[in-house]
Design a protein around this motif. Sequence first.
Motif, PDB file in Angstrom:
ATOM      1  N   SER B  89       0.864  -1.196   0.000  1.00 20.94           N
ATOM      2  CA  SER B  89       0.000   0.000   0.000  1.00 20.94           C
ATOM      3  C   SER B  89       0.888   1.229   0.000  1.00 20.94           C
ATOM      4  CB  SER B  89      -0.896  -0.012   1.229  1.00 20.94           C
ATOM      5  OG  SER B  89      -1.067   1.307   1.704  1.00 20.94           O
ATOM      6  N   ALA B  91       0.277   3.894   0.947  1.00 22.48           N
ATOM      7  CA  ALA B  91      -0.196   4.935   1.844  1.00 22.48           C
ATOM      8  C   ALA B  91       0.330   4.844   3.252  1.00 22.48           C
ATOM      9  CB  ALA B  91      -1.709   4.902   1.886  1.00 22.48           C
ATOM     10  N   GLY B 111       1.692  11.821   6.840  1.00 25.24           N
ATOM     11  CA  GLY B 111       1.234  11.547   5.492  1.00 25.24           C
ATOM     12  C   GLY B 111       2.393  11.460   4.509  1.00 25.24           C
ATOM     13  N   SER B 112       2.053  11.328   3.253  1.00 30.46           N
ATOM     14  CA  SER B 112       3.125  11.269   2.253  1.00 30.46           C
ATOM     15  C   SER B 112       2.730  12.107   1.058  1.00 30.46           C
ATOM     16  CB  SER B 112       3.371   9.822   1.840  1.00 30.46           C
ATOM     17  OG  SER B 112       2.254   9.314   1.163  1.00 30.46           O
ATOM     18  N   LEU B 113       3.718  12.818   0.559  1.00 31.44           N
ATOM     19  CA  LEU B 113       3.483  13.739  -0.532  1.00 31.44           C
ATOM     20  C   LEU B 113       4.091  13.200  -1.811  1.00 31.44           C
ATOM     21  CD1 LEU B 113       2.624  15.616   1.712  1.00 31.44           C
ATOM     22  CD2 LEU B 113       4.075  17.379   0.740  1.00 31.44           C
ATOM     23  N   GLU B 114       3.372  13.426  -2.896  1.00 37.52           N
ATOM     24  CA  GLU B 114       3.949  13.143  -4.211  1.00 37.52           C
ATOM     25  C   GLU B 114       5.119  14.073  -4.446  1.00 37.52           C
ATOM     26  OE1 GLU B 114      -0.050  13.188  -6.494  1.00 37.52           O
ATOM     27  OE2 GLU B 114       1.584  13.197  -7.949  1.00 37.52           O
TER      28      GLU B 114
END
Lengths: 375, 438, 325
Positions: B89, B91, B111-114
């Motif tokens: 995943s 995410a 979170g995670s950023l593009e």
Amino acid sequence: MKIMTKLNQEILQKFPIFDAWNPTEPTMFQVMDHNGEIVNSEYANTITDQEAVAVYEWMLKIRIADEKCVNMQRQGRMGTYPSVLGQEACQIGAVYNQQKSDWLVPTFRESGMIWYKGIPLEKVMLYWIGNEKGSEYAEDINVLPVAITVGGHLPHATGIGWAERLKNGNNITVCSFSDGATSEGDFHSALNFAAVFNAKTVFFCQNNHYAISTHRDMQTKSKTIAEKAFAYGMPGVQVDGNDIFALIAVMKEANQLARDHNIPTLVEAVTYRIGDHTTSDNSKLYREDGEVEDWKPKDPLIRLRAYLFKKGLITDTQEQEMKDKAKEYVEATVKTALETKDPNIDDMFKYLLSESYPALEEQRLQLIEEFTNNQ
Amino acid sequence: MIFNFPDVGEGIHEGVIVTWLKKVGDEIKEDEPIVEVETDKAVVEIPSPTSGKLTKIYYEVGQTAIVHTPLCDIQTVNEAEAAPASTTSPANPTASATPAVQPADSGNVVGSLEDADSMPKSNFDPLDFSSYQSGNTIKSTNPTATSTEPKILPKIRKLATDLKVDLSKVTATGANNTVTEQDVLALTNSNQNLQTTKEALPKFKFSLSEYGTERVEPLTTVRKAIASNMMNSFKYSAQVTHSDDLVVTALVAKRESMKPEAEAKGVKLTFLSFIIEAILKTLKESEFQKLNASYDFVNQNLIYHDFINLGVAVDTEHGLIVPVIKNVEKLDIWAIAQNIVDLAEKAKNKKVALEDIKDSTITVTNYGSIGGKYATPVLNYPNLINIGIGKFDQKVSYIDGQIRTDTILPLSLTYDHQIIDGAVAARFVNRLQENLNS
Amino acid sequence: MRELKIVDALNEALHQGMEQNDKIIVLGEDVGKEGGVFRVTTGLQKKFGVERSVDTPLSEGGIIGSAIGLSINGFFPVCEIQFDGFIWPGFDHIINHVCRFRTRTRGRLTTPMVIRVPFGGGIHALEHHSESMEAVFSHIPGINVVIPSDPFSAKGLLLGALESKDPTIFLEPKKIYRAIKQEVPEEYYTIPLNKARIEREGSQVTIISYGAMLRETKKALAEFIKTNPIDFELIDLVSLSPIDYDTVIASAKKTGRILIVNEEPRTAGLAAEIAAVIQEKCLFDLQAPVIRVTGFDTIMPLLKNEDYYIPGIKRITKGLNQVLA
């Protein structure tokens, strides 16, 4: 005493009133008792006799003006008005030592204080009449508008005091508020930030014992409000708020701590709200008459009057002259205020942003048309 | 299973392979470190997500592994493709991180950023429309659910209101059952009852050339007009004809008696003149005034005319024309007669102008001069009546022992039943007979 | 020209702005030493010192409340609120004071400042880190609200906001903080705060979006035009308060078809406001109802389901088809 703070203890020692105040064994700093007797001779000459007489005259003026405003409301000539009856010493004491460029961030029960600080009485009245021209203060008077939100203005006072330090400025900020405000989150963040950022701000709490119907004892379990200062690492002191000499002495130290050392403080001035919360309030619903009667003799004017008369600094005639002069002035001011025209109908658009934008302008024109067209 | 290179530092995008701690073919246990990867700030050990055998590695030492791409294959004990759960995943930032991780500077704590630097090329690159050439038609691939109600845009609704067009009578001809401007305009002239439907005309076979030769002749303008007027007449009216034999014996005598005067005046006093005179007289009576009216079906009004414009149907070599005598109610018998003569002349000499053939309120059709008894003359729309006059005839009757011969005039009255009822028509004809003989 | 991402463009704007105006103070949680949780304020404390790039105690009310005082007494504060979902303790100061001082004092005291907030969803974050409450801010009179959608506008808008005489809420679409690289001029430049930007001119349909959703809209369009080469006009709204209705209405009148795409909760949102003004001003130019593609009137789900909430290509494409029908 050695307080739990990261502040420089040596500095604090130079301020004996603050230094002496012990939150674990709190006392109320007093110079003159309610009979007008000096109980702390060390501070007996904080101000000169002449200054004392002048202060008394001011207290009379404030009281007379305040009474007039209450009457005006009852006559339908003024909107809801919060009386300062019983708090006249605080109204003067909080700003007595201020220089003109010092800042005042007031609460709303403050008609005496802002008048004393330099806002014309006419403006004060206009505001409570509901005419926004009452908010037009002179450019060079550093007074913020009255704060209707309870406690909301405290962080503003922190910011101003913080900015002053950054500018290496010489001005201090006095923030006036009541016991009720100390429960709001803003009290916490304001004092916390002020201490962390060494704001040149004095937090002046007029503990008048009531937030509408909530007694001070229901507002907090702390024995005093002053001791809350220590939670933020700043000095605090509790003072008799009806004792003008004590107030002046305390504020002298507080101002200097702020001005010279960038140390904010919390001053709790113990007083009593003799009148109702506002003209729309009936305090008999939540106060015993006995309680009010108990406090009346502690009235700031009564004790100062006794002191002045005892010392032969004032006569009945002089006092009456003062009262008459004050009455005359107040009446003249009322007349001017009532004759002042209302603000322009589209003023609400004028002062919103630095410049308007098309959709807003369209609305303004709609308003004008609504009220000037013969439809 | 495929083990994707996880995001071990909350938003890192790539890492360089430092060492493979296991090699292909090795047995590995869950949580056992299998590779060392260097990210922005630290060297990170990646533990195995499962027990099994390392069967393939995708990046060699020194190569840069991209986060969320395959790192290695692990053959698990039951050889089932273990659902990678949190490792595949994209995410979950913390799922397979080792505890001893020094997170690289990811530039965000949650979170995670593009990141543009380490994103795989997407289908959508470039999102740059500067060189896009658009087509011309608007085509929706999913038209909105069709309701039976036609779609009427606010603009069209306003147009209809301004032009007083009844939208309930409009037919939508636009795409997706939309009412167009033309659809609205089509109803602004007296075409409201006409459904400009898009239903296909039935296929008629007009040409039968398989049977022999045919000659195609385009219609003349006059014929086209006649054809159109005829169709309109039937479309917009409910025409019915009432016929009767009118006894005009007295009229005949009257005309005879006036002959000398006529000669002296130089006017040909035809029977038609008398008939017209009688018609005019009858129409003036209150019950029959409506026969000289016009039915405005658009506004649902009956317009009574205080004047009579009489159309007289005339046969010419080009076809039927109906010149109109305007304000005939002002004329006496002599003027009427003269007008008729003039009219016939004009028609014969093709001198009838456009002005002359419009704006009639009633029409008279005299086919009797040619022949015929009863007919169903077509209403000269928007007239409400057309009076057809047949050929005079003789009737012999036996009354009270006496034989009587009468001249009779066969009369056919076509009337629009939308406005005129049969009883009224019958009474009109009766009255006409009375007036003819008085 | 070098290409920058939005975070870098914002960082450069702050550096250049603070160089230009020594009254600018950046304050917020973790902005000083750490450089902000998204690194927007990196390097500021090192260059300008601890008094101008300030790590504050954890109190949004304290941050914005003090900022009011700082502004009144001569400074230009740039507050960083760490995440959109945490602005609410400071919201009282925004709605009760920041936007009101000019009116309250009839122009004597004003509170120019910038309140920067990472905004919107799509980064697989925790609860409260993905909010889109722009309608709430835009509803407040007396304060401007802007949102960039790419690096070039990010730098220009922030520098513009730093020069504004009015307070600005500066929403930073966190999903695309790093996702877009674009040429950004090295010099100091500003972009007007209250103007929308037409990204592509067209004649058949008007598409309005902003923030991270603009990019999602472009993705949907790129796919759509493969089979349906519509002549679309794409507008980046940029200014959420005031809305540039000159641009919006001119476009609406031209095309008669309008699609609005954002990620806010649907009811009483900005899209609804724009739709109301469009029908008010150009009802008779409309060829179709104004279509809104938005989030739902629900709480934003946690990361596993967040893509069901935020409009994706499917929902945007459906909106396109509806407005073109």
